[in-house]
Design a protein around this motif. Structure first.
Motif, PDB file in Angstrom:
ATOM      1  N   PHE A   1       0.837  -1.204   0.000  1.00 38.00           N
ATOM      2  CA  PHE A   1       0.000   0.000   0.000  1.00 38.00           C
ATOM      3  C   PHE A   1       0.870   1.252   0.000  1.00 38.00           C
ATOM      4  CE2 PHE A   1      -2.466   3.105   2.633  1.00 38.00           C
ATOM      5  CZ  PHE A   1      -3.461   3.348   1.715  1.00 38.00           C
TER       6      PHE A   1
ATOM      7  N   THR B   1       0.643   1.322 -11.773  1.00 37.95           N
ATOM      8  CA  THR B   1       1.239   0.244 -10.990  1.00 37.95           C
ATOM      9  C   THR B   1       0.325  -0.138  -9.834  1.00 37.95           C
ATOM     10  OG1 THR B   1       2.500   1.908  -9.820  1.00 37.95           O
ATOM     11  CG2 THR B   1       3.654   0.707 -11.524  1.00 37.95           C
ATOM     12  N   ALA B   2      -0.349   0.852  -9.254  1.00 39.62           N
ATOM     13  CA  ALA B   2      -1.271   0.556  -8.159  1.00 39.62           C
ATOM     14  C   ALA B   2      -2.392  -0.349  -8.639  1.00 39.62           C
ATOM     15  CB  ALA B   2      -1.847   1.852  -7.583  1.00 39.62           C
TER      16      ALA B   2
ATOM     17  N   ILE C   1      -5.727   1.436  -2.566  1.00 32.73           N
ATOM     18  CA  ILE C   1      -4.421   1.725  -3.181  1.00 32.73           C
ATOM     19  C   ILE C   1      -4.594   2.649  -4.395  1.00 32.73           C
ATOM     20  CG2 ILE C   1      -4.201  -0.257  -4.754  1.00 32.73           C
ATOM     21  CD1 ILE C   1      -1.320  -0.518  -3.833  1.00 32.73           C
ATOM     22  N   LEU C   2      -5.720   2.495  -5.112  1.00 33.53           N
ATOM     23  CA  LEU C   2      -5.986   3.377  -6.257  1.00 33.53           C
ATOM     24  C   LEU C   2      -6.200   4.817  -5.787  1.00 33.53           C
ATOM     25  CD1 LEU C   2      -8.311   1.686  -8.879  1.00 33.53           C
ATOM     26  CD2 LEU C   2      -6.014   2.584  -9.179  1.00 33.53           C
TER      27      LEU C   2
ATOM     28  N   ALA D   1      -2.899   6.277  -4.693  1.00 33.50           N
ATOM     29  CA  ALA D   1      -2.008   6.563  -5.828  1.00 33.50           C
ATOM     30  C   ALA D   1      -2.441   7.847  -6.526  1.00 33.50           C
ATOM     31  CB  ALA D   1      -2.008   5.391  -6.798  1.00 33.50           C
TER      32      ALA D   1
ATOM     33  N   SER E   1       2.408   2.582  -4.479  1.00 28.91           N
ATOM     34  CA  SER E   1       1.299   3.492  -4.776  1.00 28.91           C
ATOM     35  C   SER E   1       1.785   4.822  -5.322  1.00 28.91           C
ATOM     36  CB  SER E   1       0.465   3.719  -3.500  1.00 28.91           C
ATOM     37  OG  SER E   1       1.281   4.209  -2.478  1.00 28.91           O
TER      38      SER E   1
ATOM     39  N   TYR F   1       4.428  -7.937  -9.903  1.00 27.77           N
ATOM     40  CA  TYR F   1       3.714  -7.860  -8.629  1.00 27.77           C
ATOM     41  C   TYR F   1       3.377  -9.228  -8.077  1.00 27.77           C
ATOM     42  CZ  TYR F   1       3.530  -3.216 -10.340  1.00 27.77           C
ATOM     43  OH  TYR F   1       3.911  -2.013 -10.824  1.00 27.77           O
TER      44      TYR F   1
END
Lengths: 199, 268
Positions: A31, A40-41, A155-156, A159, A35, A108
């Motif tokens: 997290f 990538t997140a 996480i989105l 980010a 981020s 990931y």
């Protein structure tokens, strides 16, 4: 028996009320670490959701086996081995049969072995929700997938905020992790407010 | 003899202080964030978590270092994870039997020590390439650094969030302090998840400020030394120049004297 309240708790609750990252502190490392950019997140969030869903099914089966053999105390060791093997297996399968998804999830996947959210959901599926003997297979799977979606959402959002923050003037000692943590704190306050949602 | 012994102690001390301060796992390396945030609602549970992780870290570091020549390189990560998981399971059983309050307080985060990145990171980066004794010291230093960070965070959050100091109980004995009417004025936000993020962010920023100030001081010192060296070099160069000039002058004088002698001979 699983009541309708439990069904609601393992789906909507897993995303908003018991959000793994912001309310239960599971999966904090990716997290904070992955981020920096929205792309990538998104990759990390999808990979976690994917692995959590599959891992919850396998660990549920393993738990039944452990109980049948009377060796529940091996739970931690058994689960981590299953998850590590599973991640490796998923990686190889995707590489062979779904190269496009493999390249999307990319680096990931192997990182997920040490993501405590995956092991966390496997253990919590058995321990929490006040259901004796743990959740049923379907409920475990749903809880894992929705928890993964909760992680994806968190996480989105972070980010997005961090991308914006790159152009802001942040005091020097706060640059990097400290300001990210304070951002997460404010997000967490918002998510705690969902607490009353399920009564 | 005593000098080399001193050096050895200095080295050992450095391994420990490296984990405690220079590369503190929480504030500098930012590893093992989940337990750091989750169990620091009180100083007691922070301390308990820190010590539990320290025990696992020391044991796994020792065993990994002992087996470092036996474990094949390709399967080392699964082997490390298995070693760590074994010690975590042992610890779980011991705590459940002897300190059940702590066991229930740490909850799901106790088995999750397995995936605490600090432990795997030290196994991979230090224990798998170093002697057993050094690895144990490294585990101790890193573990105590982690414990220190967790206790500090727990102390701050407990004090502001519940208005108590070091509340807890082992078996039937309870300890801790309640400060007058403070609990009535406590900010419960600090024992909620949001407070965890906030406290860690602020403490980390404070540490960053302290570290960068210390580094600046060090840099200034280094620069002063470098300037001194530069000056000494210049002086030495000047001396060399003077020497060369003197030598040249001497030679010239000798030459003229020779010339004179020759001229005199010619005149005769």
């Amino acid at each position: 028996m699983i009541t309708s309240a439990t069904w609601l708790a393992v789906t909507v609750g897993a995303i908003l009320v018991n959000n793994y990252v912001l309310c239960q502190f599971l999966g904090i490392c990716p997290f904070l670490g992955v981020s920096k950019k929205v792309d990538t997140a998104l990759g990390m969030g999808l990979a976690v959701t994917f692995v959590m869903g599959i891992a919850s099914v396998f660990t549920w089966l393993v738990q039944k086996l452990l109980v049948a053999l009377g060796i529940e105390y091996l739970q931690t060791i058994a689960f981590i081995l299953v998850i590590a093997a599973l991640v490796q297996l998923i990686e190889m399968t995707l590489k062979k049969f779904m190269p496009s998804l493999y390249s999307a999830l990319g680096v990931y996947l192997p990182l997920i072995t040490t993501n405590c959210a995956v092991l966390g959901v496997a253990i919590l599926n058995i321990q929490s929700f006040g259901v004796v003997g743990g959740l049923s297979l379907l409920a475990s799977f749903l809880n894992a997938v929705f928890s993964g979606l909760g992680f994806l959402l968190a996480i989105l959002l972070l980010a997005g905020i961090r991308e914006r923050m790159d152009v802001d003037a942040v005091p020097k000692p706060f640059k990097g992790f400290p300001i990210t943590l304070i951002t997460a704190s404010i997000m967490s306050m918002a998510f705690v407010a969902f607490g009353g949602l399920l009564g | 003899m005593s000098n080399s012994k001193n050096n050895v102690w200095q080295q050992k001390g450095k391994i420990i202080s490296n984990g405690l301060l220079t590369s503190n796992p929480t504030f500098r390396l930012v590893l093992g964030m989940c337990p750091t945030l989750a169990v620091t609602t009180s100083a007691f549970s922070g301390l308990g978590m820190g010590l539990a992780a320290t025990v696992v870290l020391v044991c796994s570091n020792a065993l990994v270092s002992l087996l470092r020549k036996v474990i094949p390189d390709k399967v080392r990560i699964p082997a490390f994870v298995l070693i760590i998981a074994t010690f975590v399971s042992l610890l779980q059983m011991l705590l459940q039997k002897f300190i059940p309050t702590l066991y229930s307080m740490l909850g799901v985060y106790l088995p999750l020590i397995v995936v605490n990145c600090i432990i795997l990171a030290r196994a991979e980066a230090f224990a798998s390439v170093n002697k057993v004794s050094d690895s144990i010291l490294d585990g101790l230093g890193m573990g105590l650094g982690f414990t220190l960070a967790l206790t500090l965070l727990g102390f701050i959050r407990e004090f502001i969030g519940s208005g108590t100091i070091f509340m807890g109980s082992i078996g039937a004995t309870e300890f801790g302090l309640t400060l007058g009417k403070l609990p009535e004025y406590s900010m419960s936000l600090f024992v909620l998840p949001a407070g965890g993020f906030l406290t860690l962010g602020l403490v980390m920023a404070a540490f960053n400020a302290i570290y960068s100030a210390a580094e600046k001081k060090k840099k200034e010192k280094m620069e002063a030394i470098a300037a001194q060296i530069e000056e000494a070099k210049k002086e030495a160069e000047d001396f060399a120049k003077l020497d060369a000039e003197l030598a040249a002058a001497n030679e010239a004088q000798v030459n003229t004297e020779e010339n004179k002698a020759e001229n005199e001979e010619v005149a005769k």
